[in-house]
Scaffold this active site. Sequence first.
Site, mmCIF file in Angstrom:
data_model
loop_
_atom_site.group_PDB
_atom_site.id
_atom_site.type_symbol
_atom_site.label_atom_id
_atom_site.label_comp_id
_atom_site.label_asym_id
_atom_site.label_seq_id
_atom_site.Cartn_x
_atom_site.Cartn_y
_atom_site.Cartn_z
ATOM 1 N N GLU A 90 60.014 20.591 54.127
ATOM 2 C CA GLU A 90 59.307 21.812 54.506
ATOM 3 C C GLU A 90 57.941 21.937 53.834
ATOM 4 O O GLU A 90 57.755 21.509 52.698
ATOM 5 C CB GLU A 90 60.097 23.038 54.030
ATOM 6 C CG GLU A 90 61.412 23.240 54.701
ATOM 7 C CD GLU A 90 62.127 24.492 54.168
ATOM 8 O OE1 GLU A 90 63.255 24.724 54.585
ATOM 9 O OE2 GLU A 90 61.550 25.224 53.342
ATOM 10 N N CYS A 103 51.875 25.102 50.517
ATOM 11 C CA CYS A 103 52.944 24.917 49.539
ATOM 12 C C CYS A 103 53.754 23.700 49.963
ATOM 13 O O CYS A 103 54.347 23.686 51.042
ATOM 14 C CB CYS A 103 53.824 26.177 49.518
ATOM 15 S SG CYS A 103 55.281 26.010 48.464
ATOM 16 N N CYS A 110 66.876 18.708 46.056
ATOM 17 C CA CYS A 110 66.584 18.915 44.633
ATOM 18 C C CYS A 110 67.900 18.804 43.874
ATOM 19 O O CYS A 110 68.953 19.162 44.386
ATOM 20 C CB CYS A 110 65.990 20.310 44.435
ATOM 21 S SG CYS A 110 65.533 20.681 42.723
ATOM 22 N N CYS A 114 69.546 25.228 40.400
ATOM 23 C CA CYS A 114 69.348 26.659 40.120
ATOM 24 C C CYS A 114 70.223 27.469 41.079
ATOM 25 O O CYS A 114 70.246 27.223 42.283
ATOM 26 C CB CYS A 114 67.875 27.045 40.281
ATOM 27 S SG CYS A 114 66.778 26.151 39.168
ATOM 28 N N CYS A 117 68.801 29.358 44.352
ATOM 29 C CA CYS A 117 67.836 28.635 45.188
ATOM 30 C C CYS A 117 68.523 27.857 46.306
ATOM 31 O O CYS A 117 69.478 27.120 46.064
ATOM 32 C CB CYS A 117 67.023 27.692 44.299
ATOM 33 S SG CYS A 117 65.833 26.713 45.219
ATOM 34 N N GLY A 157 62.119 20.626 45.758
ATOM 35 C CA GLY A 157 62.083 19.535 44.790
ATOM 36 C C GLY A 157 61.513 19.961 43.455
ATOM 37 O O GLY A 157 60.923 21.037 43.319
ATOM 38 N N GLU A 158 61.719 19.108 42.461
ATOM 39 C CA GLU A 158 61.201 19.371 41.118
ATOM 40 C C GLU A 158 60.092 18.336 40.849
ATOM 41 O O GLU A 158 60.388 17.150 40.649
ATOM 42 C CB GLU A 158 62.362 19.259 40.103
ATOM 43 C CG GLU A 158 61.943 19.189 38.651
ATOM 44 C CD GLU A 158 60.976 20.291 38.211
ATOM 45 O OE1 GLU A 158 61.208 21.468 38.516
ATOM 46 O OE2 GLU A 158 59.963 19.950 37.557
ATOM 47 N N SER A 189 54.613 23.666 39.813
ATOM 48 C CA SER A 189 55.669 24.529 39.292
ATOM 49 C C SER A 189 56.865 23.697 38.841
ATOM 50 O O SER A 189 57.317 22.811 39.557
ATOM 51 C CB SER A 189 56.093 25.498 40.399
ATOM 52 O OG SER A 189 57.092 26.366 39.942
ATOM 53 N N SER A 212 59.001 28.060 35.866
ATOM 54 C CA SER A 212 60.019 28.947 36.427
ATOM 55 C C SER A 212 60.943 29.356 35.295
ATOM 56 O O SER A 212 61.856 28.626 34.924
ATOM 57 C CB SER A 212 60.796 28.210 37.517
ATOM 58 O OG SER A 212 59.909 27.866 38.548
ATOM 59 N N LEU A 213 60.676 30.507 34.731
ATOM 60 C CA LEU A 213 61.406 30.936 33.539
ATOM 61 C C LEU A 213 62.669 31.702 33.933
ATOM 62 O O LEU A 213 63.774 31.319 33.581
ATOM 63 C CB LEU A 213 60.477 31.802 32.675
ATOM 64 C CG LEU A 213 61.026 32.185 31.324
ATOM 65 C CD1 LEU A 213 61.224 30.954 30.451
ATOM 66 C CD2 LEU A 213 60.097 33.178 30.635
ATOM 67 N N HIS A 214 62.497 32.778 34.616
ATOM 68 C CA HIS A 214 63.582 33.586 35.203
ATOM 69 C C HIS A 214 64.521 34.269 34.207
ATOM 70 O O HIS A 214 65.352 35.086 34.627
ATOM 71 C CB HIS A 214 64.401 32.788 36.221
ATOM 72 C CG HIS A 214 63.587 32.162 37.316
ATOM 73 N ND1 HIS A 214 62.529 32.804 37.923
ATOM 74 C CD2 HIS A 214 63.654 30.947 37.918
ATOM 75 C CE1 HIS A 214 62.004 32.008 38.850
ATOM 76 N NE2 HIS A 214 62.648 30.882 38.860
ATOM 77 N N ASN A 288 64.390 36.256 46.928
ATOM 78 C CA ASN A 288 64.701 36.081 48.348
ATOM 79 C C ASN A 288 66.205 35.973 48.468
ATOM 80 O O ASN A 288 66.825 35.169 47.775
ATOM 81 C CB ASN A 288 64.071 34.792 48.872
ATOM 82 C CG ASN A 288 62.580 34.939 49.041
ATOM 83 O OD1 ASN A 288 62.115 35.860 49.687
ATOM 84 N ND2 ASN A 288 61.842 34.030 48.422
ATOM 85 N N CYS A 329 61.797 28.870 50.347
ATOM 86 C CA CYS A 329 62.658 27.982 49.590
ATOM 87 C C CYS A 329 63.838 27.352 50.332
ATOM 88 O O CYS A 329 64.995 27.715 50.103
ATOM 89 C CB CYS A 329 63.202 28.723 48.373
ATOM 90 S SG CYS A 329 61.939 29.566 47.471
HETATM 91 N N1 SAH Z 1 61.351 22.955 41.130
HETATM 92 C C1 SAH Z 1 60.160 23.705 40.906
HETATM 93 C C2 SAH Z 1 59.381 24.060 42.143
HETATM 94 C C3 SAH Z 1 60.143 24.543 43.355
HETATM 95 S S1 SAH Z 1 60.842 26.156 43.401
HETATM 96 C C4 SAH Z 1 60.471 24.939 40.087
HETATM 97 O O1 SAH Z 1 61.623 25.200 39.810
HETATM 98 O O2 SAH Z 1 59.546 25.613 39.680
HETATM 99 C C5 SAH Z 1 59.500 27.273 43.552
HETATM 100 C C6 SAH Z 1 59.789 28.624 42.922
HETATM 101 O O3 SAH Z 1 60.675 29.408 43.755
HETATM 102 C C7 SAH Z 1 60.498 28.519 41.588
HETATM 103 O O4 SAH Z 1 59.918 29.433 40.690
HETATM 104 C C8 SAH Z 1 61.906 28.900 41.935
HETATM 105 O O5 SAH Z 1 62.630 29.287 40.820
HETATM 106 C C9 SAH Z 1 61.671 29.996 42.956
HETATM 107 N N2 SAH Z 1 62.828 30.357 43.767
HETATM 108 C C10 SAH Z 1 63.850 29.580 44.182
HETATM 109 N N3 SAH Z 1 64.751 30.298 44.887
HETATM 110 C C11 SAH Z 1 64.279 31.562 44.937
HETATM 111 C C12 SAH Z 1 64.756 32.776 45.510
HETATM 112 N N4 SAH Z 1 65.897 32.825 46.187
HETATM 113 N N5 SAH Z 1 63.995 33.882 45.369
HETATM 114 C C13 SAH Z 1 62.815 33.837 44.681
HETATM 115 N N6 SAH Z 1 62.329 32.737 44.118
HETATM 116 C C14 SAH Z 1 63.051 31.602 44.228
#
Ligand code: SAH
Length: 345
Positions: A90, A103, A110, A114, A117, A157-158, A189, A212-214, A288, A329
């Site tokens: 995508e 993007c 991946c 997470c 995701c 992907g990462e 990212s 991506s801290l979260h 999302n 995503c």
């Molecule tokens: N692997 C990398 C880049 C891809 S994800 C990373 O983890 O940063 C891109 C961003 O979308 C990341 O910050 C990820 O945590 C976030 N993301 C994934 N699923 C999501 C969701 N359901 N809602 C909001 N952000 C999400």
Amino acid sequence: MTDIKSMTQGEITAALREMGESAFRGKQIFSWLHKGARSFDEMSDLSKDLRARLAAEYYITSPEIACKQVSKLDGTTKYLWRLSDGNCIETVLMSYHHGNTVCISSQVGCRMGCKFCASTIAGKVRDLRASEMLDQVLFTRLDSGREISNIVLMGIGEPLDNRETVLRFLQLVNHPDGLNIGMRHISLSTCGIVPGIDALAQEDLQLTLSVSLHAPDSETRSRIMPVNRSYDVEELFAACHRYFQKTGRRISFEYAMIDGVNDNDWQADLLAKKIRGMPGHVNLIPLNDVTESEFKPSRRVAAFQKRLESHGITATVRRSLGGDIDASCGQLRRKESEKQGGVTA
Ligand code: SAH
């Protein structure tokens, strides 16, 4: 057969020299490839003989559009590309007042796992090649007719799990004879692979690193991001400090707001405490809703933002684009593989 679009201009030129051609041919071929030429026959300033010799040794990647969705709300466009081996990836094109951002994905699937995701549910199939990352930019530009000013490596992907290839892609997309997109217009990212962050720091690029801290605490972060069990949030912050020391670039922290999990006031307080002393910026993302996920969007985004700001931390809430299409995503890719009889990998 060799994938010529993954080659740098220097490598193409060296190969052409070996074929007894002048260095200038390398530059010509490189610009054709970066304009999106799909075959050597399109390269009208090369002799027929040279085109045939090239086609015998090299191939040009050229993905097809498997599906395209355009948002009626804001023009956000999502592409699902079919690669030569049948895998789909995508790409999302978004328009902002400062230009068009694409993007892109860095892997097919991946393996980071997470929990919130959609891209990681079926695991990783393979790494993308540099040409396949570049193609997402080239063919999005050609199909949409819109110039691309910014690139974010935030698709599926990462990127730091495919680091060498991502670095090669950056070199290609940054080249003056190619798309010539400046590093300051590129964001990468990562979910927080510490050795990858350190290795990237050594490259000393002017790109923006997004982490991506979260969650600011290890317990919550390990619960939602398995990578935290390998590289703990403390180690991650230490790596971010080193990254800033080396590159002087401000880091952007991504924080997807999940109801009752990471949206408490004490977490805003802890986050502020950990970021202090490092020019960082927090990007709050309304989660999302992924159908398969147990997590739900937080209702405390504004309150969390205020709390961070009360500690002097700048926090923005990411504007959501493409609300009427499967723009986030991994959603489109998942739908497509379900149609084809279930997600297999
Ligand atoms: N692997 C990398 C880049 C891809 S994800 C990373 O983890 O940063 C891109 C961003 O979308 C990341 O910050 C990820 O945590 C976030 N993301 C994934 N699923 C999501 C969701 N359901 N809602 C909001 N952000 C999400």
